[in-house]
Design a protein around this motif. Structure first.
Motif, mmCIF file in Angstrom:
data_model
loop_
_atom_site.group_PDB
_atom_site.id
_atom_site.type_symbol
_atom_site.label_atom_id
_atom_site.label_comp_id
_atom_site.label_asym_id
_atom_site.label_seq_id
_atom_site.Cartn_x
_atom_site.Cartn_y
_atom_site.Cartn_z
ATOM 1 N N LEU A 178 0.849 -1.205 0.000
ATOM 2 C CA LEU A 178 0.000 0.000 0.000
ATOM 3 C C LEU A 178 0.874 1.240 0.000
ATOM 4 N N TYR A 180 0.485 5.438 0.686
ATOM 5 C CA TYR A 180 -0.339 6.558 1.151
ATOM 6 C C TYR A 180 0.401 7.852 0.824
ATOM 7 N N TYR A 186 -6.111 5.136 6.636
ATOM 8 C CA TYR A 186 -6.919 3.916 6.649
ATOM 9 C C TYR A 186 -7.636 3.955 8.002
ATOM 10 N N HIS A 189 -10.377 -0.236 11.804
ATOM 11 C CA HIS A 189 -11.170 -1.386 11.335
ATOM 12 C C HIS A 189 -10.573 -2.646 11.965
ATOM 13 N N ASP A 191 -9.331 -6.620 10.887
ATOM 14 C CA ASP A 191 -8.926 -7.310 9.659
ATOM 15 C C ASP A 191 -9.666 -8.635 9.457
ATOM 16 N N VAL A 215 2.099 -6.052 9.412
ATOM 17 C CA VAL A 215 2.279 -4.838 8.601
ATOM 18 C C VAL A 215 3.764 -4.487 8.635
ATOM 19 N N THR A 227 0.598 3.455 12.698
ATOM 20 C CA THR A 227 -0.468 2.460 12.816
ATOM 21 C C THR A 227 -0.972 2.542 14.259
ATOM 22 N N HIS A 259 -7.701 -1.258 14.614
ATOM 23 C CA HIS A 259 -6.454 -0.559 14.250
ATOM 24 C C HIS A 259 -6.695 0.261 13.001
ATOM 25 N N GLY A 260 -5.870 1.280 12.816
ATOM 26 C CA GLY A 260 -6.001 2.123 11.631
ATOM 27 C C GLY A 260 -4.665 2.707 11.244
ATOM 28 N N GLY A 261 -4.626 3.257 10.038
ATOM 29 C CA GLY A 261 -3.437 3.988 9.578
ATOM 30 C C GLY A 261 -3.741 5.470 9.707
ATOM 31 N N LYS A 269 3.983 7.219 2.593
ATOM 32 C CA LYS A 269 4.147 6.007 3.426
ATOM 33 C C LYS A 269 3.924 4.785 2.551
ATOM 34 N N ILE A 271 3.783 0.494 2.833
ATOM 35 C CA ILE A 271 3.796 -0.693 3.707
ATOM 36 C C ILE A 271 3.551 -1.947 2.864
ATOM 37 N N THR A 273 1.658 -5.670 3.656
ATOM 38 C CA THR A 273 0.865 -6.397 4.664
ATOM 39 C C THR A 273 0.744 -7.864 4.267
ATOM 40 N N TRP A 275 -1.507 -11.045 5.504
ATOM 41 C CA TRP A 275 -2.588 -11.563 6.340
ATOM 42 C C TRP A 275 -2.484 -13.077 6.386
HETATM 43 O O1 PD2 Z 1 -1.007 1.387 7.043
HETATM 44 C C1 PD2 Z 1 -1.313 0.987 8.159
HETATM 45 O O2 PD2 Z 1 -0.706 1.368 9.141
HETATM 46 C C2 PD2 Z 1 -2.446 0.034 8.287
HETATM 47 C C3 PD2 Z 1 -3.442 0.325 9.167
HETATM 48 C C4 PD2 Z 1 -4.495 -0.556 9.269
HETATM 49 C C5 PD2 Z 1 -2.533 -1.103 7.537
HETATM 50 C C6 PD2 Z 1 -3.609 -1.955 7.712
HETATM 51 N N1 PD2 Z 1 -4.578 -1.699 8.571
HETATM 52 C C7 PD2 Z 1 -3.750 -3.218 6.968
HETATM 53 O O3 PD2 Z 1 -2.980 -3.411 6.004
HETATM 54 O O4 PD2 Z 1 -4.634 -4.035 7.329
#
Ligand code: PD2
Ligand code: ZN
Length: 282
Positions: A178, A180, A186, A189, A191, A215, A227, A259-261, A269, A271, A273, A275
């Motif tokens: 991802l 940003y 983000y 939410h 996961d 992450v 995060t 959790h959120g970004g 930024k 990242i 991820t 899962w």
């Molecule tokens: O970018 C983040 O820090 C972040 C935050 C919440 C990434 C995710 N969720 C995710 O990839 O699920």
């Protein structure tokens, strides 16, 4: 139990109780599928039933699932990740969470960004109403998925994650990258896939629930982009090569894994991820 070709009609309290007993007795998905088919269930209906989480206890919470956790995390700083040692510099128990230092080298971070950059598009999230994918106003990043094992770089990182977490590489979804830009975020939410949503049963056919998230930070925004974990009152600030790992044995807010970004304020930024699912993700 009678012969049934529809998906829902035979999911009676007696069937749910039978399933909970069988799981408590240690029977796995394949054995349960065989038993249901022998009892006259259609295969699609049986798979649908088995994709639903067992609920337990007076609060009807989802049955706790096994989750990954690195050997010796919380007892030692340095953890074995096969081709690398990784430092667990922060350890929480509730939720189970680790901040990991040095999971990726700076060259690997750069290579991941370069391989992902030409393939980015506006991020989609899985739509639990339908089981499909959709754009999401809560997620203003752009992203892409690598196929599992699609290059030597991806295989190396996936093998390292598997060694570190003691979880089969096959149970991982493809690595998602991802990006940003300034202002992108983000919103908080979970996961896991919400068992109460109608699209979840079909999502769970491909490897069961998500049980953990890793992450990995590929760069350092100048400001913002942490995060955040509101239930744990924790903010993890991105540092190239570091990662945050957390697990959720129950797909329910009791997991405390909201959790959120946080919005990126200055700079950008990146990242990656990973899962992790209960079973092989096909
Ligand atoms: O970018 C983040 O820090 C972040 C935050 C919440 C990434 C995710 N969720 C995710 O990839 O699920
Ligand atoms: Zn998330």
């Amino acid at each position: 139990m009678s012969t049934n070709n529809s998906l829902e009609q035979d999911i009676t309290p007696a069937v749910v109780a039978w399933l909970a007993d069988q799981r408590a007795a240690g029977f796995g998905q394949d054995q349960l599928l065989k038993s249901l088919i022998e009892a006259g269930w259609g295969e699609a209906a049986a798979r649908h039933l088995l994709a639903m989480p067992a609920m337990v206890g007076p609060d009807h919470l989802p049955f706790p699932l096994p989750v990954p956790w690195p050997a010796h995390a919380g007892e030692r700083l340095a953890l074995d990740a096969g081709d690398r040692q990784v430092n667990a510099i922060t350890v929480l128990q509730d939720p189970p969470l680790l901040v990991l230092e040095g999971l990726l080298s700076s060259e690997e971070c750069q290579e991941l960004i370069e391989a992902a950059a030409p393939r980015m598009s506006r991020s989609l999230t899985v739509d639990v109403k339908t089981g499909g994918e959709e754009t999401n106003v809560a997620r203003t990043s752009e992203g892409m998925f690598f196929e599992r094992g699609e290059s030597e770089l991806i295989s190396r990182i996936e093998a390292r994650i598997g060694e570190l977490l003691g979880w089969p590489v096959e149970n991982g979804e493809g690595l998602q990258v991802l990006h940003y830009g300034p202002g992108a975020e983000y919103k908080p939410h979970y996961d896991y896939f919400d068992p109460a949503e109608p699209g979840t049963a079909s999502i769970l056919q491909r490897g069961g629930q998500r049980v953990a998230t890793l992450v990995m930070y590929l760069n350092e925004p100048e400001a913002g982009g942490a995060t955040v974990f509101p239930d744990a009152t924790l903010a993890v600030v991105p540092k190239c090569g570091n990662a945050v790992f957390f697990s959720y044995s129950q797909p329910h807010p009791v997991s405390r894994t909201l959790h959120g970004g946080a919005p990126v304020l200055t700079g950008d930024k990146w990242i990656a991820t990973k899962w992790l699912r209960e079973r092989e993700f096909i």
